[in-house]
Design a protein around this motif. Sequence first.
Motif, short mmCIF file in Angstrom:
data_model
loop_
_atom_site.label_atom_id
_atom_site.label_comp_id
_atom_site.label_asym_id
_atom_site.label_seq_id
_atom_site.Cartn_x
_atom_site.Cartn_y
_atom_site.Cartn_z
N LEU A 74 135.70 69.63 5.69
CA LEU A 74 134.30 69.97 5.43
C LEU A 74 134.19 71.40 4.91
O LEU A 74 133.45 71.68 3.97
CB LEU A 74 133.45 69.77 6.69
CG LEU A 74 133.25 68.31 7.11
CD1 LEU A 74 132.43 68.22 8.41
CD2 LEU A 74 132.56 67.50 6.02
N ARG A 118 124.50 75.44 15.57
CA ARG A 118 125.01 75.00 14.27
C ARG A 118 126.53 75.19 14.23
O ARG A 118 127.03 76.23 14.64
CB ARG A 118 124.34 75.81 13.15
CG ARG A 118 124.78 75.39 11.75
CD ARG A 118 123.92 76.02 10.67
NE ARG A 118 122.57 75.46 10.64
CZ ARG A 118 122.24 74.28 10.11
NH1 ARG A 118 123.19 73.50 9.58
NH2 ARG A 118 120.99 73.87 10.12
N LYS A 142 127.10 64.68 4.42
CA LYS A 142 125.69 65.10 4.50
C LYS A 142 124.76 63.92 4.23
O LYS A 142 123.74 63.75 4.92
CB LYS A 142 125.45 66.23 3.49
CG LYS A 142 124.28 67.10 3.89
CD LYS A 142 124.24 68.37 3.09
CE LYS A 142 122.81 68.90 3.01
NZ LYS A 142 122.01 68.70 4.21
N ASN A 143 125.12 63.09 3.25
CA ASN A 143 124.31 61.91 2.95
C ASN A 143 124.15 61.03 4.18
O ASN A 143 123.06 60.53 4.47
CB ASN A 143 124.96 61.07 1.85
CG ASN A 143 124.67 61.63 0.47
OD1 ASN A 143 123.70 62.37 0.31
ND2 ASN A 143 125.50 61.29 -0.49
N CYS A 180 124.57 61.90 7.41
CA CYS A 180 123.77 62.60 8.44
C CYS A 180 122.28 62.55 8.11
O CYS A 180 121.44 62.41 9.00
CB CYS A 180 124.18 64.07 8.53
SG CYS A 180 125.75 64.31 9.31
N ASP A 181 121.95 62.66 6.81
CA ASP A 181 120.54 62.72 6.41
C ASP A 181 119.87 61.35 6.37
O ASP A 181 118.64 61.26 6.34
CB ASP A 181 120.41 63.35 5.01
CG ASP A 181 120.74 64.83 5.04
OD1 ASP A 181 120.88 65.37 6.15
OD2 ASP A 181 120.89 65.43 3.95
N LYS A 206 127.64 73.44 -1.12
CA LYS A 206 126.62 72.80 -0.27
C LYS A 206 126.93 73.09 1.20
O LYS A 206 128.09 73.23 1.58
CB LYS A 206 126.63 71.28 -0.47
CG LYS A 206 126.38 70.82 -1.89
CD LYS A 206 124.91 70.81 -2.19
CE LYS A 206 124.56 70.27 -3.55
NZ LYS A 206 125.21 70.89 -4.69
N ASP A 207 125.87 73.16 1.99
CA ASP A 207 126.05 73.42 3.42
C ASP A 207 126.43 72.10 4.12
O ASP A 207 125.60 71.20 4.23
CB ASP A 207 124.74 73.98 3.99
CG ASP A 207 124.88 74.28 5.48
OD1 ASP A 207 126.00 74.14 6.03
OD2 ASP A 207 123.86 74.65 6.09
N LEU A 208 127.66 72.00 4.58
CA LEU A 208 128.10 70.78 5.25
C LEU A 208 128.25 71.01 6.76
O LEU A 208 128.98 70.29 7.44
CB LEU A 208 129.43 70.28 4.67
CG LEU A 208 129.40 69.98 3.16
CD1 LEU A 208 130.77 69.46 2.68
CD2 LEU A 208 128.32 68.96 2.79
N SER A 209 127.54 72.03 7.26
CA SER A 209 127.57 72.24 8.71
C SER A 209 126.59 71.27 9.36
O SER A 209 125.81 70.59 8.68
CB SER A 209 127.21 73.69 9.06
OG SER A 209 125.87 73.93 8.68
N TYR A 210 126.63 71.22 10.68
CA TYR A 210 125.78 70.27 11.42
C TYR A 210 124.94 71.06 12.41
O TYR A 210 125.46 71.98 13.08
CB TYR A 210 126.69 69.28 12.15
CG TYR A 210 125.97 68.36 13.11
CD1 TYR A 210 125.31 67.23 12.66
CD2 TYR A 210 125.96 68.66 14.47
CE1 TYR A 210 124.65 66.40 13.55
CE2 TYR A 210 125.31 67.83 15.37
CZ TYR A 210 124.66 66.70 14.90
OH TYR A 210 124.00 65.89 15.78
#
Length: 552
Positions: free
Chosen positions: A361, A406, A239-240, A242-243, A394-398
């Motif tokens: 994930l 999603r 997530k880090n 991706c963000d 935590k939401d680890l979807s994309y």
Amino acid sequence: METTMDKVVALCKRRGFIFQSSEIYGGLNGFWDYGPLGVELKRNVKDAWWRDMVTNHDEFSVPPSAPQAFAMTGLDCSIIMHPQVWKVSGHFDLFCDYMTDCRETKRRYRIDQMRGRWVEYPRATQDERLSKFATQRFFIITDADTPEAGIEDTALRARKFFGRQYEKEMKWQSETMIGLARTDDLRHVLAPDASEPGTLTEPREFNLMFKTIVGARGGADDAAFLRPETAQGIFANFKNVCDTVRVRVPFGICQIGKSFRNEITPRNFTFRSREFEQMELEFFCHPKESRDWYTYWRDRRYQWYLNLGLKRERLQLRDHAQDELSHYSVGTADIEYAFPFLEKGEFGELEGVAHRGDFDLRSHMEGKLVRDAEGHLNPELGPDGKPKHAGSGKDLSYFDDQARERFVPHVIEPSAGADRATLAFICEAYTEDQQPDEKGEMQTRVLMKFHPRLAPIKVAVLPLVKKDGMPEMGLEIYRALKAAGIASYFDQQAAIGKRYRRQDEIGTPWCLTVDGQSLQDKTVTLRDRDTLEQRRVSVDTIVDEITQRLRQ
Ligand code: GAP
């Protein structure tokens, strides 16, 4: 001439590639130090991987055979992570090997690594010594390092056990047997240095993670683990990444770093160590496209080893059978190399390319997953009906903002060992040929035919004699090469033939010799390690020429 492990290990020690860790205290099993040349070689292996995967990757063009263009980025995560990571990943419960102990010699063995031969003595019933055992057929295991020594060792011990006079009557049931899995077989096993069969204990599970304590209090709650793979740091940071960087699925995250496994029987030089380095890529893609990406990465990674010099006849791509797959894997292929310590026809793993689905994930979101009877992954429940090992929540979807969809990405993981790759390149490079010496007598020349990109030193600059301005000119060339970032070496000691042989043995692809003519016409001889061809080149163009050759 055949490359044997003894020759390879001796060269590594003699020329400063690899030393036993803590050698002055008698060494520590499963730990190795890279010497002055080894550190350069391994760094070049890792650099070749990183450049290919990250630095030189062009995210705007479609690589040959890839389904589409994609981005690649890197990470460097901590070795010690939150203990929950290993519970959720399955390593805490499942990362185990079966081991057995010899009650007599107090030695420990990994069940799946027992090597040896079945031997049968047909007249055993008449023999007093054997009558107390249930069978006259024994599996004699060996801890010899090479196949030849293993056969010799088992034959010697069979003679000792059954009696030398019956040697001709003994039957060798099968040439070798690897992987003695059935526990009742252990009653018929004659362990190394044991005086009779059946001294091995029932197999026990043994977790391979190294435990440590974080902080000064050192209570049970402060226990942590050294990572057994670099992969989990990548999943925990998905997530880090991706963000913070502009990546869109499909994309890959790469990491090179140390991993630790308390291997029960580290062996075969650096092949199975307790501390080693991995080069791992976690490639995130849409579930519907994951099979195509799996094929793409499997084939590309196989080609990487060929490009850097491993010979096709010693390299194989092997798809795992269903029962060989890891707890998370939907499909895996191994890239394997025919290391000299293996029997003829056997291969050892260099890299695993795994289709891990969404296991990682989803586990880090929902808690440790297990497969149900229908093959679906669900959180494993504890006695209280809650997930046995909870995920991060935590939401680890994309979210794909173009397709407005999603999903939890699937992961393709090519996971390579930097030490195993380095060892394979060393074994492949080891060559002996016959060359005339200064007196015209044939001598065995040992040379390491490293790919120039991997060679620890690319160029040796050698003034023919230590006078007449040759050393000064040599030093000037050496400094120009160094300034261009080309790993070079300057040597003016000993006869030129001896200096060439020193460079051949450490795998330097090119030697530049400064001689009398060099001072007049500003040319030097360029000698090729493999062909021994020598030709004159201009000093003014030498840096460009070497740079060009290193790009090939
Ligand atoms: N994340 C997946 C994973 O770690 P693995 O097959 O257990 O998969 C990947 O390890 C690679 O790491 C292996 O193919 C091998 O090259 C290297 N490796 C694993 N255990 C090793 C050891 N004890 N010593 C040296 N290299 C090792």
